[in-house]
Design an enzyme around this catalytic site. Structure first.
Site, mmCIF file in Angstrom:
data_model
loop_
_atom_site.group_PDB
_atom_site.id
_atom_site.type_symbol
_atom_site.label_atom_id
_atom_site.label_comp_id
_atom_site.label_asym_id
_atom_site.label_seq_id
_atom_site.Cartn_x
_atom_site.Cartn_y
_atom_site.Cartn_z
ATOM 1 C CE LYS A 1 -26.549 -43.651 -25.331
ATOM 2 N NZ LYS A 1 -25.398 -44.577 -25.299
ATOM 3 C CB THR B 1 -22.739 -42.543 -36.083
ATOM 4 O OG1 THR B 1 -23.620 -43.529 -36.664
ATOM 5 C CG2 THR B 1 -22.999 -41.212 -36.755
ATOM 6 N N GLY C 1 -19.711 -46.531 -32.759
ATOM 7 C CA GLY C 1 -18.992 -46.285 -31.510
ATOM 8 C C GLY C 1 -19.459 -45.078 -30.723
ATOM 9 C CB THR C 2 -22.291 -42.698 -31.194
ATOM 10 O OG1 THR C 2 -22.107 -42.732 -32.596
ATOM 11 C CG2 THR C 2 -22.610 -41.301 -30.772
ATOM 12 N N GLY C 3 -22.046 -44.488 -28.722
ATOM 13 C CA GLY C 3 -22.468 -44.719 -27.342
ATOM 14 C C GLY C 3 -21.304 -45.040 -26.419
ATOM 15 C CB CYS C 4 -18.318 -47.239 -26.860
ATOM 16 S SG CYS C 4 -19.180 -48.693 -27.462
#
Length: 266
Positions: free
Chosen positions: A178, A209, A211-214
């Protein structure tokens, strides 16, 4: 109700975020938005809000194992997603559980929160490299996590391929690097070492932003549970998370969450 209408089932193995923007809460919201049945194994309870993580309490390994077994043995799963696994002991237990489950696994090797709070003990990094990454269908590290795991600091788009190769050395079938922390467009690289997909989206000027990765990892797992190929699941997940980032909203005094329900509100 006929059995044919049961949605695909996805299991998230992750920490709870009391603020509702990341972790188990983000995972379940994403799964609902994408039409799969989300189930959870809670690995840790955090006290967390828009300003950061005020506390974290890890669950005992036997509690994690029991939750996992009770879901998988009775209900079954079409995909598993892992997030916060705070200790080496938890990482190893979860890796063992996944290796015995006949379903694709998306491993989000969560190391540090959006606010810079560590969510993984340094001693657990070896377990992630040696035990968890080898059982991953797709690993989804951000650039900080790539640096933690491999020592490679990717500072431009040109570095993403080298970063991906270094993570692939640990044995995941695919890696999605990412590149959201780079300047310019939000670009991610998905590769299995031979096929390569560059996933691009315009960068939205929105600081909310959390929580983007989860969310991305859960969206990817949801696509795999529906039977999509890894590239198709990743493309759909990128589209979903891009919309969620664009619609992210302010909560509290700090960084607000992405909007998991953006498609319902548009």
């Amino acid at each position: 109700m006929s059995g044919s209408r049961v949605p695909p089932r996805v299991l998230t193995v992750a920490g709870s975020d009391s603020g509702g923007g990341a972790g188990i809460q983000a995972d379940l919201k994403t799964m609902l938005a994408l039409g799969v049945h989300g189930m959870s194994v809670i690995t840790a309870v955090t006290a967390q809000n828009s300003l950061g993580v005020q506390g974290a309490w890890e669950l005992p390994v036997e509690a994690v194992r029991a939750q996992y077994r009770s879901v998988v043995d009775d209900i079954g799963v079409q995909a598993v997603k892992t997030g916060m696994l705070a200790s080496a002991e938890l990482v190893e237990a979860v890796a063992e559980l996944i290796s015995g489950t006949d379903a694709p696994a998306v491993v989000d090797p969560v190391g540090v929160s959006k606010h810079g709070d560590p969510l993984l003990a340094a001693s657990a990094l070896d377990s992630v490299r040696e035990r968890l990454l080898p059982v991953a269908t797709v690993a989804t590290p951000n650039l900080d996590e790539v640096a933690q795991l491999t020592g490679i600091r990717a500072e431009s788009e040109g570095d993403l391929r080298r970063a991906a190769d270094a993570v692939l050395e640990f044995g995941p079938r695919w890696v999605l690097i990412k590149g959201g922390h780079l300047a310019g467009d939000a670009v991610d690289l998905l590769t299995d070492g031979s096929e390569e997909y560059w996933l691009r989206a315009p960068r939205h000027d929105n600081r909310h932003t959390h929580g983007t990765g989860c969310t991305l990892a859960s969206a990817l797992a949801s696509g795999l549970a529906k039977g999509l190929s890894v590239p198709d699941a990743a493309i759909a997940a990128k589209e979903y998370v891009t919309g969620a980032i664009e619609a992210g909203f302010a909560l509290g005094a700090g960084i607000g969450p992405v909007d998991h329900g953006w498609r319902f509100r548009n």
